[in-house]
Design a protein around this motif. Sequence first.
Motif, PDB file in Angstrom:
ATOM      1  N   GLY A 118     -21.813 -32.501 -28.696  1.00  0.00           N
ATOM      2  CA  GLY A 118     -21.742 -33.678 -27.838  1.00  0.00           C
ATOM      3  C   GLY A 118     -22.422 -33.497 -26.500  1.00  0.00           C
ATOM      4  N   SER A 119     -22.849 -32.259 -26.199  1.00  0.00           N
ATOM      5  CA  SER A 119     -23.508 -32.004 -24.920  1.00  0.00           C
ATOM      6  C   SER A 119     -24.909 -32.619 -24.912  1.00  0.00           C
ATOM      7  N   GLU A 120     -25.315 -33.062 -23.729  1.00  0.00           N
ATOM      8  CA  GLU A 120     -26.668 -33.592 -23.567  1.00  0.00           C
ATOM      9  C   GLU A 120     -27.669 -32.444 -23.463  1.00  0.00           C
ATOM     10  N   VAL A 121     -28.811 -32.636 -24.062  1.00  0.00           N
ATOM     11  CA  VAL A 121     -29.852 -31.606 -24.033  1.00  0.00           C
ATOM     12  C   VAL A 121     -31.211 -32.278 -23.860  1.00  0.00           C
ATOM     13  N   ARG A 122     -32.213 -31.423 -23.583  1.00  0.00           N
ATOM     14  CA  ARG A 122     -33.597 -31.889 -23.549  1.00  0.00           C
ATOM     15  C   ARG A 122     -34.468 -30.945 -24.373  1.00  0.00           C
ATOM     16  N   ALA A 123     -35.474 -31.496 -25.007  1.00  0.00           N
ATOM     17  CA  ALA A 123     -36.414 -30.709 -25.802  1.00  0.00           C
ATOM     18  C   ALA A 123     -37.810 -30.869 -25.207  1.00  0.00           C
ATOM     19  N   PHE A 124     -38.489 -29.727 -24.982  1.00  0.00           N
ATOM     20  CA  PHE A 124     -39.829 -29.716 -24.377  1.00  0.00           C
ATOM     21  C   PHE A 124     -40.802 -29.138 -25.397  1.00  0.00           C
ATOM     22  N   SER A 125     -41.862 -29.878 -25.705  1.00  0.00           N
ATOM     23  CA  SER A 125     -42.807 -29.382 -26.707  1.00  0.00           C
ATOM     24  C   SER A 125     -44.128 -30.126 -26.622  1.00  0.00           C
ATOM     25  N   ASN A 126     -45.089 -29.602 -27.377  1.00  0.00           N
ATOM     26  CA  ASN A 126     -46.419 -30.209 -27.454  1.00  0.00           C
ATOM     27  C   ASN A 126     -46.490 -31.125 -28.678  1.00  0.00           C
ATOM     28  N   MET A 127     -45.505 -31.980 -28.842  1.00  0.00           N
ATOM     29  CA  MET A 127     -45.460 -32.831 -30.024  1.00  0.00           C
ATOM     30  C   MET A 127     -46.642 -33.790 -30.047  1.00  0.00           C
ATOM     31  N   PHE A 128     -47.157 -33.972 -31.238  1.00  0.00           N
ATOM     32  CA  PHE A 128     -48.266 -34.902 -31.485  1.00  0.00           C
ATOM     33  C   PHE A 128     -49.514 -34.617 -30.649  1.00  0.00           C
ATOM     34  N   HIS A 129     -49.600 -33.379 -30.142  1.00  0.00           N
ATOM     35  CA  HIS A 129     -50.819 -32.992 -29.422  1.00  0.00           C
ATOM     36  C   HIS A 129     -51.057 -33.915 -28.215  1.00  0.00           C
ATOM     37  N   VAL A 130     -49.971 -34.331 -27.580  1.00  0.00           N
ATOM     38  CA  VAL A 130     -50.093 -35.224 -26.423  1.00  0.00           C
ATOM     39  C   VAL A 130     -50.776 -34.510 -25.262  1.00  0.00           C
ATOM     40  N   ALA A 131     -50.465 -33.205 -25.093  1.00  0.00           N
ATOM     41  CA  ALA A 131     -51.047 -32.435 -24.000  1.00  0.00           C
ATOM     42  C   ALA A 131     -52.051 -31.440 -24.563  1.00  0.00           C
ATOM     43  N   ALA A 132     -53.194 -31.296 -23.883  1.00  0.00           N
ATOM     44  CA  ALA A 132     -54.212 -30.348 -24.327  1.00  0.00           C
ATOM     45  C   ALA A 132     -54.657 -29.420 -23.206  1.00  0.00           C
ATOM     46  N   GLY A 133     -54.465 -29.850 -21.959  1.00  0.00           N
ATOM     47  CA  GLY A 133     -54.902 -29.047 -20.824  1.00  0.00           C
ATOM     48  C   GLY A 133     -53.742 -28.796 -19.881  1.00  0.00           C
ATOM     49  N   ASN A 134     -53.883 -29.249 -18.618  1.00  0.00           N
ATOM     50  CA  ASN A 134     -52.822 -29.005 -17.643  1.00  0.00           C
ATOM     51  C   ASN A 134     -51.799 -30.148 -17.589  1.00  0.00           C
ATOM     52  N   GLU A 135     -51.861 -31.062 -18.594  1.00  0.00           N
ATOM     53  CA  GLU A 135     -50.827 -32.094 -18.642  1.00  0.00           C
ATOM     54  C   GLU A 135     -49.490 -31.450 -19.032  1.00  0.00           C
ATOM     55  N   ARG A 136     -48.402 -32.010 -18.538  1.00  0.00           N
ATOM     56  CA  ARG A 136     -47.090 -31.478 -18.919  1.00  0.00           C
ATOM     57  C   ARG A 136     -46.776 -31.857 -20.361  1.00  0.00           C
ATOM     58  N   VAL A 137     -45.985 -31.023 -21.003  1.00  0.00           N
ATOM     59  CA  VAL A 137     -45.604 -31.291 -22.384  1.00  0.00           C
ATOM     60  C   VAL A 137     -44.597 -32.444 -22.430  1.00  0.00           C
ATOM     61  N   SER A 138     -44.329 -32.926 -23.635  1.00  0.00           N
ATOM     62  CA  SER A 138     -43.422 -34.058 -23.816  1.00  0.00           C
ATOM     63  C   SER A 138     -41.968 -33.617 -23.713  1.00  0.00           C
ATOM     64  N   VAL A 139     -41.108 -34.552 -23.297  1.00  0.00           N
ATOM     65  CA  VAL A 139     -39.682 -34.274 -23.147  1.00  0.00           C
ATOM     66  C   VAL A 139     -38.890 -35.319 -23.932  1.00  0.00           C
ATOM     67  N   VAL A 140     -37.921 -34.848 -24.697  1.00  0.00           N
ATOM     68  CA  VAL A 140     -37.052 -35.743 -25.459  1.00  0.00           C
ATOM     69  C   VAL A 140     -35.611 -35.480 -25.044  1.00  0.00           C
ATOM     70  N   HIS A 141     -34.867 -36.544 -24.840  1.00  0.00           N
ATOM     71  CA  HIS A 141     -33.466 -36.447 -24.424  1.00  0.00           C
ATOM     72  C   HIS A 141     -32.563 -36.730 -25.616  1.00  0.00           C
ATOM     73  N   GLY A 142     -31.539 -35.897 -25.853  1.00  0.00           N
ATOM     74  CA  GLY A 142     -30.622 -36.128 -26.967  1.00  0.00           C
ATOM     75  C   GLY A 142     -29.310 -35.419 -26.741  1.00  0.00           C
TER      76      GLY A 142
END
Length: 330
Positions: A118-142
């Motif tokens: 039941g705790s809130e968490v966040r997931a950080f990853s390069n999903m779907f190749h959104v970031a390729a350079g110095n862009e930050r990776v994607s964040v998902v809340h769940g």
Amino acid sequence: MLLLTLFTLPAADVKAIPPHAIVESCSVVVKLFGAGAGNLDSYGSGILISDSGHVVTVWNHLVNTGYLTAVTSDGRRYQLDVVGTSAAHDLAVLKLVTHGDQRFQFVDRAAEVRPEVGSEVRAFSNMFHVAAGNERVSVVHGIIAADAVLTAGFGRWKLPIRSRVLILDAITNNSGAAGGLLTDIRGTAIGMLGRELRHDDSGTWVNYAVPFALLNPVIDTILSGGSLQQETEERVIAPLSDRQLTSNWGLTLLPDVLEETPAYIDRVISESVSAKAGFRRGDLVVLVDDEVIQTSSQLKTCLAKIRSGLRINIIVNRDGALESIQTRVP
């Protein structure tokens, strides 16, 4: 993606979250790029675990087929060396190839946080190749939906790991997300995101992460140069003999003249299952479904575990390029 995630959080949670926590978590996740084939992505995620540039990720085709590059949060690119792997924990420890005394921001995995269901968490990853350079990776809340053992009927789920994991009520395990970072709502590291996992029949997806509390002893052993105990299942299942491989599959591998002989195909019998599937002499088998193959003995054991009649996907390295071959187990 970062801003979109923040806007989806309840107002009370936004106030409670240190703004720097998301930025710091993004900074310890690297984007991985390598070789893909068929339905296998050419990108993934990893987590920096030391100031000298050690990275952990899942042990998948990107690691096994080489040509791997990491891009840090500031856009710098590095080649990687493989320090060690664990099939039982679906883990690979890599090292950025650096010149000079370069230092990196890294995750504090020592806390070994095990959040409540039941705790809130966040997931950080390069999903779907959104970031390729110095862009930050994607964040998902769940939230954490369950703390459970990954187990299921043979042949329906292809499970990369059979230990306690955190089941996530969020769509975190997308294409390219494997090897990303899971944190609690305050930014404390919890674990590493697993692979995309889908049921063969129902198409149901499972999103999960492996806690650092489970991975840390394995990571520390690899970093110290120690040896790991092999997965019990690997030891009790007898590999296919050379005779069985030839009679059932129509394949002959290079002889085991070395301790870890690569799984090169030496001969394909005409009109056999393998010949009809498209295997050729000289193919190097590197992946069977999601299982990485490094030696001929691993290939024989892997094929022995799969039930006859199941459709599988085998990736081979043919003249430096990856080829995907689908066939049914004879």
